[in-house]
Design a protein around this motif. Structure first.
Motif, mmCIF file in Angstrom:
data_model
loop_
_atom_site.group_PDB
_atom_site.id
_atom_site.type_symbol
_atom_site.label_atom_id
_atom_site.label_comp_id
_atom_site.label_asym_id
_atom_site.label_seq_id
_atom_site.Cartn_x
_atom_site.Cartn_y
_atom_site.Cartn_z
ATOM 1 N N UNK A 187 1.144 -1.706 -0.011
ATOM 2 C CA UNK A 187 0.205 -0.337 0.264
ATOM 3 C C UNK A 187 0.858 1.265 0.085
ATOM 4 N N UNK A 188 0.241 2.223 -0.718
ATOM 5 C CA UNK A 188 1.132 3.407 -0.762
ATOM 6 C C UNK A 188 0.516 4.095 0.235
ATOM 7 N N UNK A 189 0.258 4.762 1.446
ATOM 8 C CA UNK A 189 0.767 6.101 2.288
ATOM 9 C C UNK A 189 1.392 6.965 2.222
ATOM 10 N N UNK A 190 2.465 6.641 1.416
ATOM 11 C CA UNK A 190 3.526 8.663 1.385
ATOM 12 C C UNK A 190 3.095 9.154 0.614
ATOM 13 N N UNK A 191 1.814 9.047 -0.276
ATOM 14 C CA UNK A 191 1.569 9.971 -1.249
ATOM 15 C C UNK A 191 -0.340 11.149 -0.713
ATOM 16 N N UNK A 192 -0.257 11.983 -1.786
ATOM 17 C CA UNK A 192 -1.415 12.271 -2.209
ATOM 18 C C UNK A 192 -2.995 11.608 -1.462
ATOM 19 N N UNK A 193 -4.339 12.880 -1.446
ATOM 20 C CA UNK A 193 -5.614 11.867 -1.358
ATOM 21 C C UNK A 193 -5.591 10.954 -2.780
ATOM 22 N N UNK A 194 -5.293 9.615 -2.628
ATOM 23 C CA UNK A 194 -6.628 8.631 -3.504
ATOM 24 C C UNK A 194 -4.687 8.232 -4.455
ATOM 25 N N UNK A 195 -3.941 8.069 -4.094
ATOM 26 C CA UNK A 195 -2.712 7.511 -3.658
ATOM 27 C C UNK A 195 -2.676 5.972 -2.987
ATOM 28 N N UNK A 196 -3.306 5.953 -2.334
ATOM 29 C CA UNK A 196 -3.477 4.186 -2.263
ATOM 30 C C UNK A 196 -5.271 3.818 -3.458
ATOM 31 N N UNK A 197 -4.717 2.744 -4.191
ATOM 32 C CA UNK A 197 -5.509 3.002 -5.262
ATOM 33 C C UNK A 197 -6.578 1.529 -4.410
ATOM 34 N N UNK A 198 -7.258 1.252 -6.292
ATOM 35 C CA UNK A 198 -8.391 0.081 -5.809
ATOM 36 C C UNK A 198 -8.270 -0.959 -5.600
ATOM 37 N N UNK A 199 -6.581 -1.369 -6.047
ATOM 38 C CA UNK A 199 -6.730 -2.632 -5.467
ATOM 39 C C UNK A 199 -5.978 -2.777 -4.599
ATOM 40 N N UNK A 200 -5.760 -1.941 -3.756
ATOM 41 C CA UNK A 200 -4.790 -2.080 -2.829
ATOM 42 C C UNK A 200 -5.785 -1.902 -1.585
ATOM 43 N N UNK A 201 -7.148 -1.341 -1.545
ATOM 44 C CA UNK A 201 -8.291 -1.297 -0.308
ATOM 45 C C UNK A 201 -8.848 -2.419 0.187
ATOM 46 N N UNK A 202 -8.780 -3.298 -0.662
ATOM 47 C CA UNK A 202 -9.646 -4.567 -0.353
ATOM 48 C C UNK A 202 -8.905 -5.566 0.798
ATOM 49 N N UNK A 203 -7.319 -5.304 0.729
ATOM 50 C CA UNK A 203 -7.148 -6.605 1.613
ATOM 51 C C UNK A 203 -6.815 -5.699 2.723
ATOM 52 N N UNK A 204 -6.734 -4.098 2.632
ATOM 53 C CA UNK A 204 -6.701 -3.198 4.124
ATOM 54 C C UNK A 204 -7.897 -3.141 4.721
ATOM 55 N N UNK A 205 -9.306 -3.542 4.533
ATOM 56 C CA UNK A 205 -10.086 -2.981 5.571
ATOM 57 C C UNK A 205 -11.010 -5.038 5.840
ATOM 58 N N UNK A 206 -12.426 -4.739 6.191
ATOM 59 C CA UNK A 206 -13.242 -5.914 6.725
ATOM 60 C C UNK A 206 -14.210 -5.183 7.683
ATOM 61 N N UNK A 207 -15.216 -5.595 7.629
ATOM 62 C CA UNK A 207 -16.572 -5.595 8.658
ATOM 63 C C UNK A 207 -16.216 -6.484 9.692
ATOM 64 N N UNK A 208 -16.481 -5.362 10.674
ATOM 65 C CA UNK A 208 -16.691 -5.826 12.106
ATOM 66 C C UNK A 208 -18.207 -6.202 12.585
ATOM 67 N N UNK A 209 -18.523 -6.669 12.622
ATOM 68 C CA UNK A 209 -20.091 -7.496 14.453
ATOM 69 C C UNK A 209 -19.873 -7.055 15.759
#
Length: 970
Positions: free
Chosen positions: A464-486
Motif C-alpha cells: 500500500x502507498x500511504x506516502x502520497x496525496x489523496x488517491x495514492x491508495x489505489x482501488x486494488x490496494x483497498x480490499x486487503x486493508x479493510x474488513x467489516x466487524x460486528x
C-alpha cells in the motif's frame, strides 16, 4: 357544543392532563381525571404510587406531556419529547452521531441516563443496552396518551435505578375504532426528510367485557450532513478559532525520533511540519438516518365480575446508522523497510538520519529488498494517515426488541383488589462496522519491498502507498486493508409482580376517605451479553474505532418486598381542608451471577404528605431514601482503552524544554526523550482513557426531598400553579473521574507536578509520540476505573402554571413549565474537585444544563381551528471556569467568542384544521424564525455533544422545519 367542550374534547383532559403543553401536573388535575374515571379504577395509572384509589393523590409532583402536545409538536420519537423537558438534560438521541450506539435515552436532572427508569404503563420493559437503559426509539408513540416524568427519587415504588426518577409512558385504554396518522417533515433547506405512519385498530367485544387494540407503525428519516450547514462546513479549533481538524490526515504524518510528528510534502517527498489537518465535519451528520418498524397490541377481558385478564405485547425493529470520517492509521505503530518502493527518497533520508544510519548505510538499505540481505533494515514510526480512498466509517445498529406481559387483576373485597402479572422481554442490538482499515493488514501491506508482493505470507496482501496525496491508495490496494466487524449486545428481563391494594376500611375520625395501602412482592432477573468478533476485540485493530469492545457476559437477580400507605387524616375542617400522609418502604435482595461476587441487600423508604389549609392552596412535601444497584456494564466490563476528551496537554510544545521538572514528569508518563519539545496536544481533542467494570461495587445511595405548593385560586377561574423545590444528593456514587480531574490531579497540584506522584503516573503516553492520544494497544492514556467514591448533588425549583379562559370568539389556553437549577455538582472521589456544571460547558460537563429553562405554549381554539405558539427558552451558558484553570489559568486559552453562549429562544407555530368529524390536518413550523445555533468550535466539549462546532442536542442545528400531519378516525 360550546367552545369549551370542543376544546376539551380535543385535549388530554380525559387522561388527566389539562392543557396542551409540557406541564408539571398539579394534584388537582389528577383529582379531575379521577372524578371522570370509570368505576373500575384498577386500570388507571397514577405515576409515583402503587395505591389503587385515584381519589387519593400522590404527594410527589409529576410533569406531564399530553397526547395533544405530542401531536402539535409532531414528535416522531420519544426522545424528542423528553429532550426539551425543563430540568432534564439532553441525552443520546438523533442529533448525536459520534457516540450514538443506535439508541436514545433520557437523563433526568442531569444525574445520568443510568439513574432513572423508563416505564410502560407503570411496568419496566427490557433494557436496550448493557447499562440497563431503555431505548426510547422503541416506545409506541401512536398509542401514548400521556408521558409522566416524576423526578426526585422513586426507588420505593419502582425499585433500584430510580434515583433521579421515572418516566412513565401511559397508553390509551379501551381504544375503539380505526385511526390512521401520517406525518412528513422537511427542513427549510429541503433536506432532513422524516416520514412516519401509524395505523391503530381497536374495539370492544362481548358486550363491553373485553377490549383489544393493535397498532403498527413505520418511520424513516434521512441524514443531514454537517457540510450542509454553513456554520459547520469546517472543523474549528475552539482554542484558536482556526479552521483545523484531525492530525490523522492526508498526506500522512509520521513520528520521527527527535523531530516530532511531521507530514509528507507530496511535491518533494520530504517530511515537514504539519501543514494540513483533516476536516472531518463533512462526513458527520446532525440527523442520524433512522428506520423503524413497530407493533404494539394489548387486550383485556373480564372473565367474571371483578376478575379481568390482560396482556400486552411490544415488538420493534429499528436501524440507526452513524456516519463518521474515514478510517485509517490513528498513530498506529508500523514497521517500514527503508527499501519500501513507495517511500520517497527525501523522507527515507530523514528517517535514516534520525535513526543513526550513515548516507552509505541508508543507500544500501534502500536497495536491500530481501530480509536476508545484510543491508536490509527497517524503521518504526507512529503513522497518522486518513484513508479517504476507502470512504466513511459507517456503523449500522439494528435493534430488535420484543416485550410481552400478561396478568390477572380483580377484586378481593369491595375495597381491596389484587394484580398479579409477569413479563419477559429480549433486546438485540447488532452493530455492523463498515469502512474500517485493519491495523494488522496495514502493517503487512507496509512491510513490502516491491509493488506487488508483501514480505508477510498472508494471502491477498497487496503493498500500500500511504506516502502520497489523496488517491495514492489505489482501488486494488483497498480490499486487503479493510474488513467489516460486528458487535452484538443482547439483553433479557424476566419479571414477576404480585400486588394487593385498596383501603383497610378504617378512616381517621377527622376524615372521610379511608386509609389506602399497597403491599406486594417482585422478582426481576437481568442478563446482558456483548459478543464481539475478533476484529472488535483486538485493541487498535479497527482504525479509529475508539478502542476495543471486549466480550461481556453478566447477570443478576433481585427479590423485593414493599408496602405503601396513604392516610387522609383531616378533611373539611377549618384550616384543614385536607391533611394527608404518605409513606412507603421496599426491601431488596440482590444476587450477582459471578464467582465470588458479592450479594447485597438494600432498604429504601419514603415519607411525606400534603396539607390544604383552604381549598385553593395545597402544601406538599416528600423525603425519600433511594438506591441504585450497579448495572451489568459497571460490574462485568473488562478493562479496556477507549476515547475521552482533553484539548490541552502540559507536555505539548516547548514548555518541557524549559522546565526540567515538567520534562521529568512527561518522561515518567512514557514520553520518549527524543520527542520532548515536539509533543502535540491530543489529536482532535480526544485522548485515550483506560477503564472497566468492578465486581466489588456496591449500591449507591441517595437522599432527596421535594417541598412545594399547588395554587388554584377561586378568584381566578381556570388558573392553576405549582411551585416545587427539589434536592437530590447521591453518595457512594458509582463514578469515574472526569478527564479534567485526572489531568489536574497531576498538573494542577499545589506543589507542582512530580515524576513520582501516583496521580502523574496514572497517565500513560504514546511511547512513539508522547501524546495522550494514540494506538489503544500501546497508549493507555488516563487510568480511571469505576469506584463507589463519587458524590453527586443537584437542587432547584420547578414552576408551572396553566390558565384557560373562554372568550366569545375562542378558547384561550396558556401553559408554562419552567425550571431553575441552582446547582449540579459532581465529585469523583474524596479530595478531587466538587465540580459545578450548571450553566457551564467543557470536556468535563458533557451535555448542557442551563440555569434557567422554560417552555410556554399559547393556544387559541376556534370552532374548527387551533392555533398554537410554543416558546422554548434556554438560559445563557459559559465556558467552565475550572477548565480555564486546567488549561493553564489563562482566560485566553479559549477564543473569546467561544467562551459564552447567549440565551436562546425558539418559537414553534402549529395550526390544526378539523376538516370533518373524522379528519384533521396539523401544520407545524419548528424554529419559526430559523435561529442558527451558537458556534463554539469542535474541541470545547465532549465529542458526543460538541459536534459540528456547536451542541446539536441542545440547540437546533437543522434550522426551520415544516411538518404536515393528517389524522383519520372512524
Amino acid at each position: 357544543m360550546t367552545k369549551t367542550q370542543k376544546f376539551l374534547s380535543r385535549s388530554a383532559l380525559s387522561s388527566g392532563v389539562i392543557g396542551l403543553a409540557l406541564v408539571a401536573q398539579p394534584a388537582f388535575a389528577q383529582d379531575t381525571a379521577a372524578a371522570d374515571a370509570p368505576e373500575d379504577a384498577g386500570t388507571i395509572v397514577v405515576t409515583g404510587t402503587l395505591i389503587k384509589n385515584p381519589n387519593i393523590v400522590a404527594t410527589s409532583p409529576v410533569s406531564v406531556v399530553g397526547a395533544e402536545e405530542i401531536a402539535l409538536r409532531q414528535s416522531n420519537v420519544a426522545e424528542e419529547i423528553l429532550r426539551d423537558l425543563p430540568g432534564a438534560v439532553p441525552s443520546i438521541g438523533s442529533a448525536v452521531n459520534n457516540g450514538n450506539g443506535g439508541a436514545s435515552f433520557v437523563n433526568l436532572r442531569g444525574l445520568g441516563s443510568n439513574r432513572n427508569i423508563v416505564l410502560l404503563d407503570g411496568t419496566r420493559i427490557v433494557p436496550g443496552d448493557i447499562f440497563g437503559r431503555v431505548d426510547l426509539n422503541n416506545i409506541p408513540l401512536a398509542l401514548v396518551e400521556r408521558v409522566d416524568a416524576l423526578t426526585g427519587g422513586a426507588s420505593t415504588t419502582y425499585g433500584a435505578d430510580a434515583i433521579s426518577g421515572v418516566v412513565n409512558f401511559v397508553t390509551k385504554k379501551d381504544f375503539a375504532g380505526i385511526e390512521l396518522n401520517v406525518t412528513n417533515q422537511i427542513t427549510g433547506q429541503g433536506d432532513g426528510n422524516v416520514f412516519r405512519a401509524d395505523l391503530t385498530i381497536g374495539g370492544n367485544f362481548d358486550d363491553g367485557r373485553g377490549n383489544a387494540v393493535f397498532s403498527v407503525g413505520y418511520q424513516q428519516s434521512d441524514a443531514v450532513y454537517q457540510n450542509q450547514r454553513d456554520f459547520s462546513i469546517n472543523s474549528i479549533n475552539s482554542y484558536t478559532g482556526n479552521i483545523e481538524g484531525s492530525g490523522t490526515t492526508v498526506p500522512s504524518r509520521m513520528s520521527v525520533p527527535g523531530g516530532g510528528t511531521l507530514q509528507i510534502d507530496p511535491t518533494t517527498g520530504s517530511l515537514v511540519p504539519t501543514y494540513a489537518t483533516f476536516n472531518f465535519n463533512p462526513y458527520n451528520v446532525f440527523q442520524t438516518p433512522f428506520e423503524r418498524f413497530n407493533m404494539f397490541g394489548q387486550a383485556s377481558y373480564e372473565v367474571s365480575d371483578g376478575i379481568e385478564l390482560y396482556t400486552r405485547g411490544l415488538f420493534s425493529k429499528n436501524t440507526v446508522s452513524t456516519i463518521i470520517a474515514p478510517s485509517g492509521a490513528f498513530g498506529t505503530p508500523v514497521e517500514i523497510p527503508y527499501s519500501n518502493p513507495y517511500l520517497p527518497a527525501a523522507a527515507r533520508a530523514q528517517f535514516c538520519a534520525a535513526n543513526g544510519l550513515s548516507t552509505a548505510q541508508c543507500d544500501a538499505a534502500a536497495l536491500a529488498t530481501d530480509p536476508t540481505d545484510g543491508n536490509y533494515d527497517t524503521f518504526t514510526t507512529a503513522l497518522f494517515r486518513r484513508t479517504t480512498e476507502v470512504g466513511p466509517r459507517i456503523s449500522d445498529y439494528v435493534t430488535t426488541i420484543f416485550d410481552y406481559r400478561a396478568g390477572i387483576r380483580g377484586d378481593i373485597t369491595d375495597s381491596i383488589g389484587f394484580d398479579i402479572a409477569g413479563s419477559y422481554g429480549e433486546s438485540e442490538n447488532v452493530q455492523t462496522q463498515r469502512g474500517y482499515v485493519l491495523a494488522s493488514r496495514l502493517r503487512d501491506a507496509l512491510l513490502a519491498t516491491n509493488t506487488t508482493t508483501c514480505l508477510s505470507e498472508n494471502a491477498g496482501c497487496v503493498p500500500v502507498n500511504v506516502f502520497g496525496p489523496d488517491g495514492s491508495i489505489t482501488a486494488d490496494q483497498i480490499p486487503y486493508l479493510t474488513g467489516n466487524s460486528t458487535v452484538a449486545v443482547r439483553t433479557t428481563l424476566a419479571q414477576f409482580r404480585a400486588l394487593v391494594n385498596g383501603d383497610i376500611g378504617v378512616a381517621s375520625p377527622f376524615a372521610e376517605d379511608p386509609i389506602q395501602f399497597a403491599i406486594g412482592g417482585e422478582y426481576r432477573e437481568y442478563t446482558a451479553t456483548r459478543e464481539s468478533d475478533i476484529l472488535a476485540q483486538t485493541p487498535g485493530e479497527l482504525g479509529g474505532a475508539g478502542g476495543a469492545a471486549p466480550n461481556i457476559n453478566g447477570a443478576y437477580n433481585v427479590y423485593e418486598a414493599y408496602g405503601e400507605l396513604i392516610a387522609p387524616l383531616v378533611s373539611d375542617k377549618p384550616f384543614f381542608h385536607s391533611l394527608q400522609l404518605e409513606a412507603g418502604i421496599r426491601y431488596s435482595s440482590y444476587s450477582v451471577d459471578a464467582p465470588n461476587s458479592p450479594s447485597y441487600n438494600t432498604t429504601t423508604w419514603k415519607a411525606g404528605g400534603t396539607w390544604e389549609p383552604v381549598e385553593s392552596i395545597k402544601i406538599r412535601g416528600m423525603y425519600q431514601r433511594s438506591v441504585r444497584a450497579p448495572n451489568i456494564a459497571e460490574l462485568f466490563t473488562p478493562v479496556s482503552t477507549q476515547l475521552t476528551n482533553q484539548g490541552v496537554d502540559a507536555c505539548a510544545g516547548t514548555a518541557p524544554l524549559a522546565d526540567a521538572n515538567l520534562q521529568a514528569v512527561c518522561l515518567a508518563q512514557g514520553a520518549p526523550l527524543g520527542q520532548i519539545g515536539t509533543i502535540e496536544p491530543p489529536t482532535a481533542g480526544q485522548a485515550n482513557i483506560t477503564t472497566g467494570g468492578n465486581l466489588n461495587l456496591k449500591p449507591e445511595k441517595a437522599n432527596s426531598y421535594v417541598i412545594g405548593a399547588v395554587f388554584q385560586p377561586t378568584f381566578l377561574p381556570g388558573f392553576s400553579m405549582t411551585l416545587d423545590y427539589y434536592n437530590i444528593k447521591i453518595k457512594d456514587a458509582i463514578t469515574q473521574p472526569t478527564p479534567g480531574d485526572l489531568y489536574s490531579a497531576c498538573f494542577d497540584s499545589i506543589t507542582g507536578a512530580s515524576a513520582t506522584d501516583p496521580a502523574c503516573l496514572a497517565i500513560r503516553r504514546d511511547p512513539a509520540t508522547g501524546q495522550l492520544s494514540g494506538d489503544p494497544s500501546t497508549t493507555p492514556g488516563f487510568l480511571a476505573n469505576l469506584s463507589n467514591l463519587g458524590t453527586l448533588a443537584t437542587d432547584g425549583i420547578d414552576l408551572t402554571w396553566n390558565y384557560r379562559h373562554e372568550f366569545d370568539f375562542a378558547m384561550l389556553n396558556l401553559t408554562f413549565n419552567g425550571n431553575w437549577t441552582n446547582s449540579s455538582k459532581f465529585r469523583s472521589q474524596p479530595g478531587s474537585l466538587n465540580r459545578e456544571c450548571v450553566g457551564y460547558y467543557s470536556v468535563n460537563c458533557a451535555s448542557l444544563q442551563p440555569e434557567f429553562s422554560w417552555n410556554m405554549r399559547t393556544t387559541f381554539s376556534f370552532d374548527d381551528v387551533d392555533v398554537s405558539l410554543a416558546w422554548r427558552h434556554i438560559d445563557s451558558m459559559k465556558f467552565e471556569p475550572q477548565q480555564i484553570i486546567d488549561d493553564g489559568g489563562s482566560d485566553e486559552s479559549v477564543l473569546e467568542d467561544y467562551r459564552r453562549i447567549k440565551a436562546y429562544d425558539y418559537f414553534d407555530l402549529a395550526t390544526r384544521f378539523t376538516l370533518t368529524d373524522n379528519f384533521d390536518v396539523t401544520l407545524t413550523i419548528t424554529n419559526l424564525f430559523d435561529k442558527k445555533p451558537p458556534v463554539v468550535g469542535n474541541t470545547i466539549g465532549s465529542t458526543t455533544y460538541n459536534s459540528g462546532n456547536t451542541y446539536p442536542s441542545t440547540y437546533d442545528a437543522l434550522g426551520r422545519r415544516f411538518s404536515i400531519g393528517g389524522r383519520v378516525r372512524f
